[in-house]
Design a protein around this motif. Structure first.
Motif, PDB file in Angstrom:
ATOM      1  N   LEU A  91       5.118  49.563 -13.238  1.00 34.47           N
ATOM      2  CA  LEU A  91       4.312  49.458 -12.024  1.00 34.47           C
ATOM      3  C   LEU A  91       2.905  49.966 -12.325  1.00 34.47           C
ATOM      4  CD1 LEU A  91       4.129  52.603 -10.972  1.00 34.47           C
ATOM      5  CD2 LEU A  91       6.368  52.086 -10.020  1.00 34.47           C
ATOM      6  N   GLU A  92       1.964  49.587 -11.461  1.00 38.40           N
ATOM      7  CA  GLU A  92       0.568  49.972 -11.633  1.00 38.40           C
ATOM      8  C   GLU A  92       0.189  51.076 -10.659  1.00 38.40           C
ATOM      9  OE1 GLU A  92      -0.874  45.446 -12.911  1.00 38.40           O
ATOM     10  OE2 GLU A  92      -1.525  46.322 -11.004  1.00 38.40           O
ATOM     11  N   ARG A  93      -0.579  52.038 -11.154  1.00 43.60           N
ATOM     12  CA  ARG A  93      -1.070  53.146 -10.327  1.00 43.60           C
ATOM     13  C   ARG A  93      -2.591  53.165 -10.433  1.00 43.60           C
ATOM     14  NH1 ARG A  93      -2.460  58.758 -10.825  1.00 43.60           N
ATOM     15  NH2 ARG A  93      -1.561  60.081  -9.180  1.00 43.60           N
ATOM     16  N   SER A  94      -3.269  52.755  -9.364  1.00 37.41           N
ATOM     17  CA  SER A  94      -4.729  52.782  -9.356  1.00 37.41           C
ATOM     18  C   SER A  94      -5.214  54.223  -9.473  1.00 37.41           C
ATOM     19  CB  SER A  94      -5.267  52.163  -8.065  1.00 37.41           C
ATOM     20  OG  SER A  94      -4.899  50.800  -7.977  1.00 37.41           O
ATOM     21  N   VAL A  95      -6.323  54.418 -10.174  1.00 36.77           N
ATOM     22  CA  VAL A  95      -6.886  55.759 -10.317  1.00 36.77           C
ATOM     23  C   VAL A  95      -7.320  56.229  -8.927  1.00 36.77           C
ATOM     24  CG1 VAL A  95      -8.716  57.136 -11.358  1.00 36.77           C
ATOM     25  CG2 VAL A  95      -7.614  55.312 -12.675  1.00 36.77           C
ATOM     26  N   PRO A  96      -6.690  57.279  -8.387  1.00 40.13           N
ATOM     27  CA  PRO A  96      -6.926  57.640  -6.983  1.00 40.13           C
ATOM     28  C   PRO A  96      -8.380  57.937  -6.659  1.00 40.13           C
ATOM     29  CG  PRO A  96      -5.040  58.846  -7.865  1.00 40.13           C
ATOM     30  CD  PRO A  96      -5.675  58.140  -9.019  1.00 40.13           C
ATOM     31  N   GLU A  97      -9.072  58.655  -7.551  1.00 43.27           N
ATOM     32  CA  GLU A  97     -10.462  59.005  -7.288  1.00 43.27           C
ATOM     33  C   GLU A  97     -11.341  57.772  -7.164  1.00 43.27           C
ATOM     34  OE1 GLU A  97      -8.378  62.409  -9.168  1.00 43.27           O
ATOM     35  OE2 GLU A  97      -8.565  60.270  -9.634  1.00 43.27           O
ATOM     36  N   ARG A  98     -11.019  56.726  -7.934  1.00 42.85           N
ATOM     37  CA  ARG A  98     -11.808  55.500  -7.857  1.00 42.85           C
ATOM     38  C   ARG A  98     -11.515  54.746  -6.559  1.00 42.85           C
ATOM     39  NH1 ARG A  98     -13.911  53.843 -12.880  1.00 42.85           N
ATOM     40  NH2 ARG A  98     -14.784  52.086 -11.706  1.00 42.85           N
ATOM     41  N   VAL A  99     -10.269  54.812  -6.089  1.00 42.91           N
ATOM     42  CA  VAL A  99      -9.955  54.191  -4.799  1.00 42.91           C
ATOM     43  C   VAL A  99     -10.724  54.889  -3.691  1.00 42.91           C
ATOM     44  CG1 VAL A  99      -8.141  53.679  -3.128  1.00 42.91           C
ATOM     45  CG2 VAL A  99      -7.671  53.450  -5.575  1.00 42.91           C
ATOM     46  N   LEU A 100     -10.777  56.224  -3.730  1.00 43.01           N
ATOM     47  CA  LEU A 100     -11.534  56.966  -2.720  1.00 43.01           C
ATOM     48  C   LEU A 100     -13.012  56.609  -2.760  1.00 43.01           C
ATOM     49  CD1 LEU A 100     -10.006  60.562  -2.924  1.00 43.01           C
ATOM     50  CD2 LEU A 100      -9.743  58.905  -1.064  1.00 43.01           C
ATOM     51  N   ALA A 101     -13.547  56.468  -3.969  1.00 44.16           N
ATOM     52  CA  ALA A 101     -14.977  56.233  -4.114  1.00 44.16           C
ATOM     53  C   ALA A 101     -15.371  54.800  -3.783  1.00 44.16           C
ATOM     54  CB  ALA A 101     -15.419  56.572  -5.533  1.00 44.16           C
ATOM     55  N   GLU A 102     -14.508  53.835  -4.121  1.00 44.39           N
ATOM     56  CA  GLU A 102     -14.910  52.426  -4.050  1.00 44.39           C
ATOM     57  C   GLU A 102     -14.181  51.623  -2.978  1.00 44.39           C
ATOM     58  OE1 GLU A 102     -15.090  50.647  -7.983  1.00 44.39           O
ATOM     59  OE2 GLU A 102     -15.239  52.659  -8.862  1.00 44.39           O
ATOM     60  N   GLY A 103     -13.110  52.180  -2.414  1.00 45.86           N
ATOM     61  CA  GLY A 103     -12.417  51.493  -1.335  1.00 45.86           C
ATOM     62  C   GLY A 103     -11.182  50.743  -1.798  1.00 45.86           C
ATOM     63  N   ILE A 104     -10.335  50.396  -0.844  1.00 46.19           N
ATOM     64  CA  ILE A 104      -9.040  49.800  -1.164  1.00 46.19           C
ATOM     65  C   ILE A 104      -9.140  48.336  -1.574  1.00 46.19           C
ATOM     66  CG2 ILE A 104      -7.692  51.410   0.224  1.00 46.19           C
ATOM     67  CD1 ILE A 104      -7.726  49.407   2.494  1.00 46.19           C
ATOM     68  N   GLU A 105     -10.255  47.686  -1.325  1.00 48.05           N
ATOM     69  CA  GLU A 105     -10.406  46.286  -1.731  1.00 48.05           C
ATOM     70  C   GLU A 105     -10.973  46.153  -3.146  1.00 48.05           C
ATOM     71  OE1 GLU A 105      -9.409  43.701  -0.284  1.00 48.05           O
ATOM     72  OE2 GLU A 105      -9.188  44.136   1.857  1.00 48.05           O
ATOM     73  N   ALA A 106     -11.491  47.239  -3.683  1.00 48.08           N
ATOM     74  CA  ALA A 106     -12.170  47.177  -4.985  1.00 48.08           C
ATOM     75  C   ALA A 106     -11.155  47.055  -6.124  1.00 48.08           C
ATOM     76  CB  ALA A 106     -13.027  48.420  -5.185  1.00 48.08           C
ATOM     77  N   GLU A 107     -11.561  46.338  -7.173  1.00 47.25           N
ATOM     78  CA  GLU A 107     -10.765  46.294  -8.405  1.00 47.25           C
ATOM     79  C   GLU A 107     -11.127  47.528  -9.224  1.00 47.25           C
ATOM     80  OE1 GLU A 107     -10.239  42.736 -10.629  1.00 47.25           O
ATOM     81  OE2 GLU A 107     -10.814  41.447  -8.945  1.00 47.25           O
ATOM     82  N   VAL A 108     -10.243  48.483  -9.224  1.00 49.67           N
ATOM     83  CA  VAL A 108     -10.509  49.749  -9.905  1.00 49.67           C
ATOM     84  C   VAL A 108      -9.546  49.885 -11.081  1.00 49.67           C
ATOM     85  CG1 VAL A 108     -11.301  50.812  -7.755  1.00 49.67           C
ATOM     86  CG2 VAL A 108      -8.906  51.073  -8.463  1.00 49.67           C
ATOM     87  N   PRO A 109      -9.851  50.761 -12.032  1.00 54.02           N
ATOM     88  CA  PRO A 109      -8.933  50.962 -13.157  1.00 54.02           C
ATOM     89  C   PRO A 109      -7.573  51.464 -12.679  1.00 54.02           C
ATOM     90  CG  PRO A 109     -11.062  51.991 -13.583  1.00 54.02           C
ATOM     91  CD  PRO A 109     -11.067  51.579 -12.148  1.00 54.02           C
ATOM     92  N   TYR A 110      -6.553  51.149 -13.446  1.00 54.39           N
ATOM     93  CA  TYR A 110      -5.202  51.614 -13.118  1.00 54.39           C
ATOM     94  C   TYR A 110      -4.453  51.952 -14.398  1.00 54.39           C
ATOM     95  CZ  TYR A 110      -3.963  46.744 -14.263  1.00 54.39           C
ATOM     96  OH  TYR A 110      -3.826  45.536 -14.892  1.00 54.39           O
ATOM     97  N   THR A 111      -3.461  52.772 -14.244  1.00 54.70           N
ATOM     98  CA  THR A 111      -2.549  53.055 -15.348  1.00 54.70           C
ATOM     99  C   THR A 111      -1.254  52.291 -15.103  1.00 54.70           C
ATOM    100  OG1 THR A 111      -1.712  55.017 -14.214  1.00 54.70           O
ATOM    101  CG2 THR A 111      -3.535  55.335 -15.766  1.00 54.70           C
ATOM    102  N   VAL A 112      -0.522  52.034 -16.171  1.00 54.20           N
ATOM    103  CA  VAL A 112       0.762  51.343 -16.075  1.00 54.20           C
ATOM    104  C   VAL A 112       1.852  52.299 -16.540  1.00 54.20           C
ATOM    105  CG1 VAL A 112       2.144  49.387 -16.871  1.00 54.20           C
ATOM    106  CG2 VAL A 112      -0.314  49.105 -16.464  1.00 54.20           C
ATOM    107  N   GLY A 113       2.854  52.473 -15.708  1.00 58.99           N
ATOM    108  CA  GLY A 113       3.944  53.378 -16.052  1.00 58.99           C
ATOM    109  C   GLY A 113       5.293  52.706 -15.869  1.00 58.99           C
TER     110      GLY A 113
END
Length: 253
Positions: A91-113
């Motif tokens: 599954l993918e986990r968006s980098v939380p700080e980037r979601v806060l900074a750029e919003g939920i519609e933005a394509e932000v980096p994520y990690t895969v676990g």
């Protein structure tokens, strides 16, 4: 201490349901995360941890799941509801700080676990089969935030434990055991690092970015090799199965 709320989530990343009691096994509460949504194109498990793609899962009741075609239309991607995870499911986990900074519609980096490093094979848990949070931690988050309160459902716990202390008291439970009621015993593994999920709409609840910002300001804890993370609640495994009930006494042993 006692169990104030008992909750399971029949489908991963969908809304949960409160219970009066439940059987608890090494696989957690009976029926918890029994199913999940599979992204057909990628073969990954859909998780609201990537809110750009999957936040609408949190508008759905896990106990009443639409068919695959209707669900695919709602989510805008071809999906299937499954009850057995594919081998090596990710599954993918968006980098939380980037979601806060750029919003939920933005394509932000994520990690895969991968799923369930601290859970039995063949389950849909992110890490361990039980997630606990205390009323003390919820009170601290609310007190430090602008609204003066925060809803426990944002953190998706299985057990909300009523506690008398102040602050994030469960931080001190790591690597200790808990007895819940007359039968169940748990081993607390680690504090729970928070993703963007608490900030999202949950059913009728509006977005609340402070549900993560406040935790990040007031409770950063070192988690494994990830360094200090914003944490609220703890993960646990079941060392003695049994039945747990709302109101059961909880004891550190």
């Amino acid at each position: 201490m006692h169990v104030e709320i008992l909750r399971r989530y029949p489908v991963k990343s969908m809304l949960g349901e409160e219970l009066a009691e439940s059987v608890v096994s090494e696989r957690g509460l009976a029926g918890d995360r029994a199913r999940a949504v599979l992204d057909v194109a990628t073969g990954k498990i859909a998780s609201a941890k990537n809110p750009r793609l999957w936040r609408r899962l949190l508008t759905l009741e896990g106990a009443r799941v639409p068919g695959d075609a209707e669900l695919s239309e709602l989510l805008g991607r071809e999906v299937r509801v499954i009850d057995v995870p594919p081998e090596g499911a990710e599954l993918e986990r968006s980098v939380p700080e980037r979601v806060l900074a750029e919003g939920i519609e933005a394509e932000v980096p994520y990690t895969v676990g991968t799923l369930g490093a601290g859970a039995p094979a063949g389950t849909f848990f992110d890490f361990a089969p039980l997630h606990l949070i205390t009323t003390s931690a919820l009170g601290a988050i609310g007190a430090h935030g602008p609204r003066g309160r925060v809803e426990d459902v944002r953190y998706r716990p299985n057990l909300v434990i009523a506690t008398e202390g102040e602050g994030f008291v469960e931080n001190g439970w790591v690597d200790r055991r808990l007895r819940v009621g007359d039968e169940v015993e748990l081993h607390v593994i680690v504090t729970s690092p928070r993703c963007a999920v608490p900030t999202l709409e949950h059913g009728a609840l509006a977005r609340d970015t402070d549900a993560l910002r406040t935790v990040a300001r007031h409770n950063r804890v070192a988690v494994f090799d990830m360094g200090p993370q914003p944490c609220a609640g703890v993960y646990a495994r079941v060392t003695r199965p049994g039945r747990v009930r709302k109101g059961d006494q909880v004891t550190l042993i």
